[in-house]
Design a protein around this motif. Structure first.
Motif, PDB file in Angstrom:
ATOM      1  N   TRP A  90      24.529  60.344 -13.598  1.00 22.65           N
ATOM      2  CA  TRP A  90      25.621  60.235 -12.624  1.00 22.65           C
ATOM      3  C   TRP A  90      26.748  61.202 -12.976  1.00 22.65           C
ATOM      4  O   TRP A  90      27.041  61.443 -14.139  1.00 22.65           O
ATOM      5  CB  TRP A  90      26.167  58.808 -12.593  1.00 22.65           C
ATOM      6  N   LYS A  91      27.389  61.718 -11.911  1.00 19.21           N
ATOM      7  CA  LYS A  91      28.537  62.610 -12.073  1.00 19.21           C
ATOM      8  C   LYS A  91      29.632  62.194 -11.089  1.00 19.21           C
ATOM      9  O   LYS A  91      29.350  61.590 -10.055  1.00 19.21           O
ATOM     10  CB  LYS A  91      28.147  64.070 -11.786  1.00 19.21           C
ATOM     11  N   ILE A 101      32.590  53.029 -17.369  1.00 16.85           N
ATOM     12  CA  ILE A 101      31.215  53.035 -16.865  1.00 16.85           C
ATOM     13  C   ILE A 101      30.303  53.915 -17.709  1.00 16.85           C
ATOM     14  O   ILE A 101      29.200  54.237 -17.286  1.00 16.85           O
ATOM     15  CB  ILE A 101      31.156  53.489 -15.381  1.00 16.85           C
ATOM     16  N   SER A 102      30.735  54.277 -18.907  1.00 21.01           N
ATOM     17  CA  SER A 102      29.970  55.223 -19.716  1.00 21.01           C
ATOM     18  C   SER A 102      28.558  54.723 -20.024  1.00 21.01           C
ATOM     19  O   SER A 102      27.612  55.513 -20.112  1.00 21.01           O
ATOM     20  CB  SER A 102      30.717  55.504 -21.031  1.00 21.01           C
ATOM     21  N   LYS A 103      28.393  53.403 -20.175  1.00 18.85           N
ATOM     22  CA  LYS A 103      27.068  52.881 -20.534  1.00 18.85           C
ATOM     23  C   LYS A 103      26.114  52.821 -19.340  1.00 18.85           C
ATOM     24  O   LYS A 103      24.947  52.460 -19.491  1.00 18.85           O
ATOM     25  CB  LYS A 103      27.197  51.500 -21.162  1.00 18.85           C
ATOM     26  N   PHE A 104      26.603  53.175 -18.137  1.00 20.55           N
ATOM     27  CA  PHE A 104      25.744  53.120 -16.950  1.00 20.55           C
ATOM     28  C   PHE A 104      25.371  54.505 -16.416  1.00 20.55           C
ATOM     29  O   PHE A 104      24.658  54.597 -15.431  1.00 20.55           O
ATOM     30  CB  PHE A 104      26.450  52.343 -15.833  1.00 20.55           C
ATOM     31  N   VAL A 105      25.847  55.579 -17.063  1.00 21.65           N
ATOM     32  CA  VAL A 105      25.696  56.911 -16.470  1.00 21.65           C
ATOM     33  C   VAL A 105      24.250  57.395 -16.448  1.00 21.65           C
ATOM     34  O   VAL A 105      23.927  58.333 -15.719  1.00 21.65           O
ATOM     35  CB  VAL A 105      26.581  57.945 -17.204  1.00 21.65           C
ATOM     36  N   ASN A 106      23.363  56.787 -17.219  1.00 21.95           N
ATOM     37  CA  ASN A 106      21.959  57.206 -17.234  1.00 21.95           C
ATOM     38  C   ASN A 106      21.043  56.123 -16.684  1.00 21.95           C
ATOM     39  O   ASN A 106      19.857  56.086 -17.000  1.00 21.95           O
ATOM     40  CB  ASN A 106      21.524  57.585 -18.660  1.00 21.95           C
ATOM     41  N   LYS A 107      21.592  55.233 -15.858  1.00 22.26           N
ATOM     42  CA  LYS A 107      20.812  54.157 -15.278  1.00 22.26           C
ATOM     43  C   LYS A 107      20.754  54.291 -13.763  1.00 22.26           C
ATOM     44  O   LYS A 107      21.589  54.958 -13.153  1.00 22.26           O
ATOM     45  CB  LYS A 107      21.400  52.804 -15.676  1.00 22.26           C
ATOM     46  N   PRO A 113      33.161  48.290 -12.824  1.00 19.58           N
ATOM     47  CA  PRO A 113      33.934  47.039 -12.797  1.00 19.58           C
ATOM     48  C   PRO A 113      35.404  47.310 -12.519  1.00 19.58           C
ATOM     49  O   PRO A 113      35.910  48.405 -12.784  1.00 19.58           O
ATOM     50  CB  PRO A 113      33.730  46.489 -14.211  1.00 19.58           C
ATOM     51  N   ASP A 114      36.078  46.304 -11.973  1.00 25.03           N
ATOM     52  CA  ASP A 114      37.534  46.357 -11.791  1.00 25.03           C
ATOM     53  C   ASP A 114      37.973  47.688 -11.177  1.00 25.03           C
ATOM     54  O   ASP A 114      38.738  48.452 -11.764  1.00 25.03           O
ATOM     55  CB  ASP A 114      38.237  46.129 -13.131  1.00 25.03           C
ATOM     56  N   VAL A 115      37.499  47.963  -9.974  1.00 22.12           N
ATOM     57  CA  VAL A 115      37.772  49.239  -9.316  1.00 22.12           C
ATOM     58  C   VAL A 115      39.265  49.411  -9.060  1.00 22.12           C
ATOM     59  O   VAL A 115      39.949  48.491  -8.609  1.00 22.12           O
ATOM     60  CB  VAL A 115      37.004  49.322  -7.976  1.00 22.12           C
ATOM     61  N   GLN A 116      39.788  50.601  -9.381  1.00 25.42           N
ATOM     62  CA  GLN A 116      41.189  50.935  -9.147  1.00 25.42           C
ATOM     63  C   GLN A 116      41.263  52.234  -8.354  1.00 25.42           C
ATOM     64  O   GLN A 116      40.264  52.919  -8.152  1.00 25.42           O
ATOM     65  CB  GLN A 116      41.941  51.066 -10.474  1.00 25.42           C
ATOM     66  N   PHE A 117      42.473  52.582  -7.906  1.00 27.55           N
ATOM     67  CA  PHE A 117      42.623  53.761  -7.058  1.00 27.55           C
ATOM     68  C   PHE A 117      42.183  55.042  -7.758  1.00 27.55           C
ATOM     69  O   PHE A 117      41.699  55.967  -7.116  1.00 27.55           O
ATOM     70  CB  PHE A 117      44.076  53.896  -6.582  1.00 27.55           C
ATOM     71  N   GLU A 118      42.329  55.100  -9.086  1.00 27.07           N
ATOM     72  CA  GLU A 118      41.907  56.307  -9.801  1.00 27.07           C
ATOM     73  C   GLU A 118      40.391  56.471  -9.823  1.00 27.07           C
ATOM     74  O   GLU A 118      39.884  57.533 -10.197  1.00 27.07           O
ATOM     75  CB  GLU A 118      42.454  56.311 -11.230  1.00 27.07           C
ATOM     76  N   ASP A 119      39.650  55.421  -9.433  1.00 26.13           N
ATOM     77  CA  ASP A 119      38.189  55.510  -9.381  1.00 26.13           C
ATOM     78  C   ASP A 119      37.700  56.119  -8.067  1.00 26.13           C
ATOM     79  O   ASP A 119      36.501  56.361  -7.904  1.00 26.13           O
ATOM     80  CB  ASP A 119      37.563  54.126  -9.560  1.00 26.13           C
ATOM     81  N   GLU A 120      38.606  56.322  -7.118  1.00 26.28           N
ATOM     82  CA  GLU A 120      38.212  56.947  -5.850  1.00 26.28           C
ATOM     83  C   GLU A 120      37.661  58.349  -6.104  1.00 26.28           C
ATOM     84  O   GLU A 120      38.072  59.038  -7.035  1.00 26.28           O
ATOM     85  CB  GLU A 120      39.407  57.043  -4.900  1.00 26.28           C
TER      86      GLU A 120
END
Length: 258
Positions: A90-91, A101-107, A113-120
């Motif tokens: 994932w990129k 989310i670092s542990k999910f980047v290769n899945k 989790p806990d989505v915030q505006f900076e995650d847009e």
């Protein structure tokens, strides 16, 4: 296993996958948990001679736009077929991936989790093997329920004076405001001026006393702030400019008493 469609995806089927499969569904409603099995589905994988290799093909695709409320969790699914079995990566195209989310980047399922505006932003799934790669992009858009930035408070005012009240709320989409007096909607007329989150009442009268509410809302929620207005008729008051108890004056001269 897609948590959106319930489908089971096998990127590279082997003879060892032969057998009967069923879907096990669990539902949590209030304090009750219900589980059920689907009908049995047989799978037979036929052995073949030389297995052909082929480039990845993404079959389970996340939407081009995903909306979420701030504080919620998001799952983006990206399942790909291919031989050899594709590796998933994932990129975030308009910034770096959040550390949470670092542990999910290769899945195959990207969990945020806990989505915030900076995650847009725009996220990309890359499925790659020795024969090539396939990519899929989608944008995450974060919305938020209204929250108060400024509220109104109980006020006492003199009859004939002017009242200014203002409330302010943040949220996405931007909240709009409306005003109530004793539970009834207020509109601009006569001495009342309603301008979204601002209220002006000119030449206050005794009948203007009551409970007022500013209501802020968007499609995700509604919030209220309330205050009581008391209009009072005060008697004359000379405290601000009292008459002097002794005023020196010359006989035959002029005296000004203020």
């Amino acid at each position: 296993i897609s948590q959106v469609t319930g489908n089971l995806y096998i990127a590279k089927a082997k003879t060892s996958d032969t057998g009967t499969h069923s879907c096990y569904l669990t539902s949590h409603i209030d304090y009750a948990t219900t589980s059920v099995f689907s009908k049995v589905i047989p799978l037979i994988v036929q052995p073949v001679g030389e297995v052909r290799t082929h480039s990845p093909h993404i079959r389970a695709k996340f939407p081009s736009e995903t909306y979420a409320l701030a504080g919620q969790a998001i799952n983006l699914e990206c399942f790909a077929f291919g031989n050899p079995v594709p590796a998933i990566k994932w990129k975030k195209l308009d910034g770096s991936l959040p550390a949470k989310i670092s542990k999910f980047v290769n899945k195959s399922i990207l969990h945020i989790p806990d989505v915030q505006f900076e995650d847009e932003g725009v996220y990309e799934c890359v499925a790659e093997n020795s024969r090539g790669k396939d990519t899929l992009q989608g944008r995450i858009i974060v919305h938020a329920q209204p929250v108060w930035l400024q509220i109104i408070g109980d006020t006492k005012a003199d009859i004939g004076s002017v009242l200014w009240w203002k409330c302010a709320a943040a949220g996405k989409p931007r909240p709009t405001c409306r005003w109530l007096k004793n539970g009834q909607p207020l509109t601009s007329k006569s001495r009342f001026e309603v301008n979204n989150c601002a209220l002006k009442i000119s030449r206050l009268a005794l009948e203007d006393s009551g409970m007022y509410q500013c209501v802020a809302e968007n499609k995700h929620g509604t919030i209220y702030t309330s205050a009581e207005l008391k209009v009072e008729a005060f008697g004359p008051d000379f405290q601000a400019n009292q008459v002097k108890r002794l005023i020196p004056a010359a006989r035959g001269g002029e005296v000004i008493i203020e």
